[in-house]
Every structure is written in structure tokens, then in C-alpha cells.
Write a protein that holds these residues in place. Structure first.
Motif, PDB file in Angstrom:
ATOM      1  N   ASP A   1      56.369  45.467  55.181  1.00  0.00           N
ATOM      2  CA  ASP A   1      56.292  46.805  55.772  1.00  0.00           C
ATOM      3  C   ASP A   1      54.895  47.415  55.701  1.00  0.00           C
ATOM      4  O   ASP A   1      54.587  48.347  56.451  1.00  0.00           O
ATOM      5  CB  ASP A   1      57.293  47.744  55.084  1.00  0.00           C
ATOM      6  CG  ASP A   1      58.733  47.309  55.306  1.00  0.00           C
ATOM      7  OD1 ASP A   1      59.030  46.805  56.406  1.00  0.00           O
ATOM      8  OD2 ASP A   1      59.546  47.449  54.375  1.00  0.00           O
ATOM      9  N   GLU A   2      54.054  46.917  54.811  1.00  0.00           N
ATOM     10  CA  GLU A   2      52.708  47.465  54.649  1.00  0.00           C
ATOM     11  C   GLU A   2      51.696  46.317  54.558  1.00  0.00           C
ATOM     12  O   GLU A   2      51.290  45.910  53.474  1.00  0.00           O
ATOM     13  CB  GLU A   2      52.619  48.353  53.404  1.00  0.00           C
ATOM     14  CG  GLU A   2      53.413  49.644  53.505  1.00  0.00           C
ATOM     15  CD  GLU A   2      53.139  50.565  52.338  1.00  0.00           C
ATOM     16  OE1 GLU A   2      52.664  51.697  52.561  1.00  0.00           O
ATOM     17  OE2 GLU A   2      53.389  50.144  51.185  1.00  0.00           O
ATOM     18  N   LYS A   3      51.308  45.831  55.717  1.00  0.00           N
ATOM     19  CA  LYS A   3      50.339  44.749  55.754  1.00  0.00           C
ATOM     20  C   LYS A   3      48.948  45.260  55.393  1.00  0.00           C
ATOM     21  O   LYS A   3      48.623  46.428  55.607  1.00  0.00           O
ATOM     22  CB  LYS A   3      50.303  44.123  57.145  1.00  0.00           C
ATOM     23  CG  LYS A   3      51.594  43.428  57.544  1.00  0.00           C
ATOM     24  CD  LYS A   3      51.470  42.816  58.920  1.00  0.00           C
ATOM     25  CE  LYS A   3      52.766  42.124  59.312  1.00  0.00           C
ATOM     26  NZ  LYS A   3      52.678  41.502  60.657  1.00  0.00           N
ATOM     27  N   VAL A   4      48.138  44.361  54.878  1.00  0.00           N
ATOM     28  CA  VAL A   4      46.721  44.641  54.655  1.00  0.00           C
ATOM     29  C   VAL A   4      45.965  44.131  55.883  1.00  0.00           C
ATOM     30  O   VAL A   4      46.206  43.015  56.348  1.00  0.00           O
ATOM     31  CB  VAL A   4      46.212  43.959  53.375  1.00  0.00           C
ATOM     32  CG1 VAL A   4      44.697  44.099  53.255  1.00  0.00           C
ATOM     33  CG2 VAL A   4      46.913  44.536  52.151  1.00  0.00           C
TER      34      VAL A   4
ATOM     35  N   GLU B   1      45.675  46.483  47.514  1.00  0.00           N
ATOM     36  CA  GLU B   1      47.075  46.877  47.477  1.00  0.00           C
ATOM     37  C   GLU B   1      47.679  46.943  48.874  1.00  0.00           C
ATOM     38  O   GLU B   1      46.968  47.011  49.888  1.00  0.00           O
ATOM     39  CB  GLU B   1      47.212  48.222  46.758  1.00  0.00           C
ATOM     40  CG  GLU B   1      46.773  48.168  45.298  1.00  0.00           C
ATOM     41  CD  GLU B   1      46.924  49.507  44.592  1.00  0.00           C
ATOM     42  OE1 GLU B   1      47.174  50.512  45.291  1.00  0.00           O
ATOM     43  OE2 GLU B   1      46.788  49.531  43.355  1.00  0.00           O
ATOM     44  N   ALA B   2      49.000  46.942  48.915  1.00  0.00           N
ATOM     45  CA  ALA B   2      49.739  46.971  50.178  1.00  0.00           C
ATOM     46  C   ALA B   2      49.333  48.179  51.018  1.00  0.00           C
ATOM     47  O   ALA B   2      49.162  49.284  50.493  1.00  0.00           O
ATOM     48  CB  ALA B   2      51.240  47.002  49.904  1.00  0.00           C
ATOM     49  N   GLY B   3      49.171  47.954  52.304  1.00  0.00           N
ATOM     50  CA  GLY B   3      48.844  49.037  53.227  1.00  0.00           C
ATOM     51  C   GLY B   3      47.372  49.364  53.339  1.00  0.00           C
ATOM     52  O   GLY B   3      46.992  50.217  54.150  1.00  0.00           O
TER      53      GLY B   3
ATOM     54  N   ALA C   1      48.940  39.761  55.418  1.00  0.00           N
ATOM     55  CA  ALA C   1      47.662  40.335  55.860  1.00  0.00           C
ATOM     56  C   ALA C   1      47.377  39.932  57.301  1.00  0.00           C
ATOM     57  O   ALA C   1      47.917  38.942  57.813  1.00  0.00           O
ATOM     58  CB  ALA C   1      46.526  39.878  54.953  1.00  0.00           C
ATOM     59  N   GLN C   2      46.534  40.725  57.944  1.00  0.00           N
ATOM     60  CA  GLN C   2      45.987  40.396  59.255  1.00  0.00           C
ATOM     61  C   GLN C   2      44.466  40.373  59.138  1.00  0.00           C
ATOM     62  O   GLN C   2      43.875  41.334  58.651  1.00  0.00           O
ATOM     63  CB  GLN C   2      46.392  41.426  60.311  1.00  0.00           C
ATOM     64  CG  GLN C   2      47.841  41.340  60.756  1.00  0.00           C
ATOM     65  CD  GLN C   2      48.131  42.278  61.907  1.00  0.00           C
ATOM     66  OE1 GLN C   2      47.375  43.208  62.170  1.00  0.00           O
ATOM     67  NE2 GLN C   2      49.233  42.045  62.600  1.00  0.00           N
ATOM     68  N   ILE C   3      43.861  39.286  59.606  1.00  0.00           N
ATOM     69  CA  ILE C   3      42.408  39.149  59.590  1.00  0.00           C
ATOM     70  C   ILE C   3      41.991  38.876  61.022  1.00  0.00           C
ATOM     71  O   ILE C   3      42.369  37.846  61.593  1.00  0.00           O
ATOM     72  CB  ILE C   3      41.965  37.993  58.652  1.00  0.00           C
ATOM     73  CG1 ILE C   3      42.396  38.287  57.213  1.00  0.00           C
ATOM     74  CG2 ILE C   3      40.458  37.804  58.708  1.00  0.00           C
ATOM     75  CD1 ILE C   3      43.763  37.741  56.846  1.00  0.00           C
ATOM     76  N   LYS C   4      41.224  39.770  61.628  1.00  0.00           N
ATOM     77  CA  LYS C   4      40.981  39.624  63.064  1.00  0.00           C
ATOM     78  C   LYS C   4      39.581  40.076  63.475  1.00  0.00           C
ATOM     79  O   LYS C   4      38.959  40.915  62.837  1.00  0.00           O
ATOM     80  CB  LYS C   4      42.025  40.399  63.870  1.00  0.00           C
ATOM     81  CG  LYS C   4      42.185  41.865  63.490  1.00  0.00           C
ATOM     82  CD  LYS C   4      43.383  42.483  64.209  1.00  0.00           C
ATOM     83  CE  LYS C   4      43.579  43.933  63.828  1.00  0.00           C
ATOM     84  NZ  LYS C   4      44.730  44.534  64.520  1.00  0.00           N
ATOM     85  N   ASN C   5      39.134  39.440  64.567  1.00  0.00           N
ATOM     86  CA  ASN C   5      37.939  39.869  65.312  1.00  0.00           C
ATOM     87  C   ASN C   5      36.618  39.658  64.579  1.00  0.00           C
ATOM     88  O   ASN C   5      35.664  40.413  64.778  1.00  0.00           O
ATOM     89  CB  ASN C   5      38.063  41.333  65.737  1.00  0.00           C
ATOM     90  CG  ASN C   5      39.296  41.591  66.585  1.00  0.00           C
ATOM     91  OD1 ASN C   5      39.778  40.704  67.263  1.00  0.00           O
ATOM     92  ND2 ASN C   5      39.794  42.816  66.532  1.00  0.00           N
ATOM     93  N   GLY C   6      36.526  38.628  63.743  1.00  0.00           N
ATOM     94  CA  GLY C   6      35.276  38.331  63.061  1.00  0.00           C
ATOM     95  C   GLY C   6      34.591  37.108  63.646  1.00  0.00           C
ATOM     96  O   GLY C   6      34.883  36.663  64.758  1.00  0.00           O
ATOM     97  N   VAL C   7      33.649  36.558  62.889  1.00  0.00           N
ATOM     98  CA  VAL C   7      32.994  35.301  63.267  1.00  0.00           C
ATOM     99  C   VAL C   7      33.794  34.123  62.721  1.00  0.00           C
ATOM    100  O   VAL C   7      34.148  33.199  63.446  1.00  0.00           O
ATOM    101  CB  VAL C   7      31.543  35.270  62.756  1.00  0.00           C
ATOM    102  CG1 VAL C   7      30.896  33.926  63.060  1.00  0.00           C
ATOM    103  CG2 VAL C   7      30.736  36.395  63.408  1.00  0.00           C
TER     104      VAL C   7
END
Length: 502
Positions: A234-237, A206-208, A272-278
Motif C-alpha cells: 500500500d505504500e511503495k517507495v 521507510e514505507a511511503g 519499490a519503484q525505480i524509474k527514469n534514470g541512467v
């Protein structure tokens, strides 16, 4: 023998001398100086240890001093741990500090959220006592969380591994229960190992919601399973590692990947933001599906060790997608498949190591090994690779490559795109797929223009007033940019409409 005894005597004398205090001190007089008056240990999850922080203590006087005591105000009950002069503990006595010298105090903490009355946990380091006492505040914000752990064998206590397609693997993790298939924003989620969505099940985020992965952890979408990420403007995952300290905010490789296995279906990721993985998204597929295996909208993928998105013979659609730095390619569509991106920004400014691949790589083959260990190249149809109103940029000269092997379909088209392609060494002179004056595959291409990004270091790929992408896009049905700005008239290339940086 005499030589040995002489050496032994020197060792003994040196050891005794090093233990002897051969200087005089005076008692501390309450005028120590500190590198800071408050040590903020950022935010930690309940029962997860913090990073190590340091405090520097200065004796600015011309006299060597002895500090009678350095202690935590809450004593042995404190959730903080100290290391003073190389010794761990919570209280220390008679610490010498030479004239005009300094020393480090190192601080760590592990806090159980259920055992504290307030999520803002504090204590003080007390230096000296009586009228000469000085102090430095310690402050930590503690977050409660929902933890998802792999199962353990009750006898051996070994962590269980996943079985996929009925076969055991070495991947530590477990399948989610039905009661765990909705992630809310009520508390962050911290995942150890790989959490897998079972076949014929859907995980709804869900959002947030905030999802944090421990080292070597991630999310697996199994065959016939689905992932739905329902973020909003307003409420990214957010998907990231479980280290919340600011020093970890841009460090890649803190967790594994979101793996959409061959046969997973109708996966959708919104805001969504997906960050700092492989690898941000690893997307496999059984042949070229007629509908997207993964549909991305208004989504950012940053700072991954290998790939932002790696697709293999799959179907991916992206609108208002931003893919930043990665150690290999920001986006790679390999072994054929179908790839459609509109109003997306691919910007690879990786600086942690040498990067050999371009920002965007498309090919129609896979390389495997036979039983004899020989490489076997197999071609698969590239049904479609379409990029409309996209920026493809980076810190290399060549940031877009189509790598074709004859023997299968290779369909592609790019229109109204700004592309970094400066073939100064003539490496691609004979590559017929990279003839940007071929109007059957390329229309209105801007080569080696100025994107005008706000800050590539901070992954701020919004464009400014000097960008060559302004007003150069063709109108589409994607009427709002990734920030919700209207682009119905005079649209800009990329995921963002331009703004002034003043």
C-alpha cells in the motif's frame, strides 16, 4: 564603395521599416479566446523552477487589435513569470494582435514553500482592463521537501567531490550523516549530487518515502554499508527524478543510478519503484558472495537509458520483480556471479533509439585494458543463473542471450519461462547454451508465446486472459504476486497473476 553603401542603405531602411507599425488597430473589446481557461503548472518542489508552460491567445475578429495591458494580478509580488511576444516580465502594455491571429504567452514559476500560506499557489493573468478585462487562472501545487546537497569549499565555493577507498573521485556528492540515515514518508527527499552511505552504516528507507534525484545525482552504498528499502504493497517507495510535471513521468535519463559498490552487503529492496534514470541498480561485488548482495522483492524498475539492473560478478536475488524498458538490457549479469529470479517479468520495449542487447544478458567474462591499451578478456565463474516462472520479452527477435567463454564455470537453469527467442538469421545456431530442448538446462519453456501485457507503453506488464503464461508456472513458496493476489493454485508465469482487461 558604392556597392557597400547601397547594401548599408538597404539594411537601414529594412531596420527602420521593421520597427514601424504599418497597420492600424482598434482597442481590444473583451472577446479574446484562450487555449485554456486555467494553466496547471503541475507540482513543483520548493525553490525548484518549473517547466515552461504555454497559453495561446486568439483574436478571432476581422480587426487588428491592441490589448492595453497583460499583467499578473499579484503584480511584481507574483511568483509567476511571463514571456509575452518574446519579452520577459510580469506586466506588458499595448500589445498588438492582428486580425484572425494568435500569440503565445509562456509561463514559469519558482516558489519558496515557506513564503506562501497554502501549498496550492494561484494567480491570474489579466488581459485588458475595465469592463473588457478577461483572465486566465494559474495554479501550482508546491511541495516542501528535505534537500540533500553536496558540501562546498568555503573559499572557492566549488562543490565537493567524494573520496572512495581513500582516493578522490570526480563524483560530486557527500556521505550521509548519522542523523540522515532514516528516510521517512513525512516529506519527499531531493538529492543533488550523490548521497553516499558510509561503511558500516545502514540507510533505512521507510514505507511511503519518495526520493527524487536531480540531474547527475544518485545513491551510493559504500563498502560494508547497507541499504534497506522497506516499502509495502500500500505504500511503495519511489525513486525518480526531481521534475514532477506529468510530461517528465516517462522520460529516461533524469538522474544517475543506485550504485552498490563492491563490498556493500545485505542490501534489500521491498515494494519499490525505480524509474527514469541512467541505470536503475549498478551492483558490484568482491567475488561471488554466499548471500545476496542485493535482494529484490515486489519491485519495479522502468525506463533507464542503459540498464535496468547491471550486475558484475555479484549475487542478486529477485522475487516478483518487473524490469521494463532500457536502452541496452533490462537485466545484465556480467563477469560471472550468482543470479536467481523467481516469478519475475523482464520486458524491454525501448523505442528511443536502436537497442543492440537483449532484454536479459548473462556472461562470464569482463573486458579490460592493460597498460599498453590492449584488450584483456578475463573469465569469472558463473556460479548460478536461475530463472523460474519468468517472462523474458521485448520488441526484438532475440531477447535472451547466454554469452559464454570457456575457462570458468557456467551454471544456469531456466524452468517454466516464456521467452522471446526467434533466431531468424541463425546467429545463435552454434551456441550450445541456447539449445532450449536441452532438458538439463531448460524445462517447460514457452518460446515466442504471447505474453498478453496490458500496455507496454505505460509499463503495465500485468497479463490478460489471452496470455500464454496462464497456469504454466510451477508452484513455489512465492505464494502472492506483486499485487498481493494469491497464486497458491494454478500460478501464472511472471510477476502477475492474470486479470480480465474488460
Amino acid at each position: 564603395m558604392r556597392y557597400f553603401l547601397s547594401i548599408l542603405a538597404v539594411i537601414i531602411i529594412t531596420t527602420v521599416s521593421s520597427c514601424r507599425k504599418d497597420f492600424t488597430t482598434i482597442a481590444s473589446f473583451g472577446q479574446l479566446e484562450f487555449s485554456r481557461d486555467t494553466v496547471f503548472l503541475d507540482t513543483v518542489f520548493t525553490n525548484i523552477g518549473s517547466a515552461t508552460y504555454n497559453l495561446k491567445v486568439y483574436n478571432r475578429s476581422n480587426k487588428a487589435i491592441t490589448i492595453p495591458q497583460i499583467t499578473l494580478e499579484n503584480g511584481t509580488a507574483s511568483n509567476y513569470r511571463l514571456n509575452v511576444d518574446g519579452k520577459p516580465g510580469k506586466s506588458f502594455e499595448n500589445i498588438d494582435l492582428l486580425a484572425n491571429d494568435s500569440m503565445y504567452v509562456f509561463i514559469e514559476t519558482t516558489i519558496d514553500f515557506s513564503n506562501i500560506p497554502d501549498p496550492l499557489y494561484t494567480d491570474r493573468i489579466l488581459f485588458d482592463n475595465g469592463n473588457n478585462q478577461q483572465d486566465v487562472d494559474l495554479v501550482t501545487l508546491v511541495q516542501d521537501a528535505t534537500f540533500i546537497f553536496p558540501d562546498k569549499d568555503p573559499i572557492s565555493m566549488k562543490i565537493d567531490s567524494l573520496s572512495l577507498d581513500g582516493e578522490p573521485t570526480t563524483i560530486k556528492g557527500r556521505f550521509l550523516e548519522d542523523s540522515e540515515l532514516i528516510f521517512t514518508k513525512d516529506k519527499p527527499y531531493v538529492i543533488y549530487g550523490y548521497a553516499a552511505i558510509p561503511s558500516n552504516k545502514t540507510l533505512i528507507i521507510e514505507a511511503g518515502a519518495k526520493i527524487h534525484f536531480h540531474d547527475n545525482s544518485g545513491l551510493i552504498v559504500d563498502r560494508d554499508a547497507t541499504l534497506k528499502v522497506n516499502g509495502t504493497l500500500d505504500e511503495k517507495v519511489v525513486f525518480e527524478g526531481d521534475r514532477l510535471e506529468s510530461s517528465f513521468s516517462r522520460i529516461p535519463g533524469q538522474w544517475g543510478t543506485i550504485w552498490m559498490r563492491a563490498g556493500s552487503k545485505e542490501n534489500e529492496v521491498n515494494h519499490a519503484q525505480i524509474k527514469n534514470g541512467v541505470i536503475g541498480f549498478l551492483v558490484d561485488s568482491l567475488g561471488s558472495a554466499t548471500t545476496p548482495t542485493l535482494k529484490l522483492q515486489n519491485t519495479e524498475v522502468y525506463n533507464h537509458v542503459n540498464f535496468g539492473i547491471l550486475g558484475s560478478q555479484t549475487n542478486i536475488e529477485g522475487n516478483n520483480v518487473v524490469i521494463g524498458s532500457a536502452g541496452q538490457a533490462s537485466f545484465a549479469g556480467t563477469a560471472g556471479g550468482t543470479y536467481n529470479f523467481t516469478h519475475s517479468t523482464f520486458a524491454n520495449y525501448w523505442s528511443n533509439s536502436l537497442r543492440r542487447l537483449p532484454t536479459v544478458l548473462i556472461n562470464n567474462f569482463s573486458v579490460n585494458q592493460n597498460d599498453m591499451g590492449q584488450e584483456i578478456i578475463e573469465t569469472q565463474d558463473l556460479q548460478e543463473a536461475t530463472f523460474t516462472n519468468c517472462i523474458i520479452e521485448g520488441n526484438n527477435n532475440i531477447e535472451f542471450v547466454l554469452d559464454k567463454i570457456d575457462g570458468s564455470l557456467f551454471n544456469y537453469n531456466l524452468s517454466n519461462c516464456l521467452i522471446r527467442f526467434n533466431d531468424i538469421n541463425g546467429l545463435y545456431t552454434n551456441n550450445d547454451e541456447l539449445k532450449f530442448d536441452d532438458v538439463t538446462h531448460y524445462q517447460n519453456i514457452i518460446l515466442n508465446g504471447t505474453p498478453g501485457f496490458k500496455s507496454v507503453f505505460f509499463n503495465e506488464f500485468i497479463i490478460g486472459e489471452e496470455s500464454d503464461a496462464i497456469n504454466k508456472a510451477t508452484p513455489t513458496t512465492i505464494s502472492l504476486d506483486i499485487l498481493g493476489t494469491d497464486r497458491t493454485s494454478n500460478p501464472d508465469i511472471g510477476a502477475y497473476q492474470h486479470i480480465s482487461f474488460q
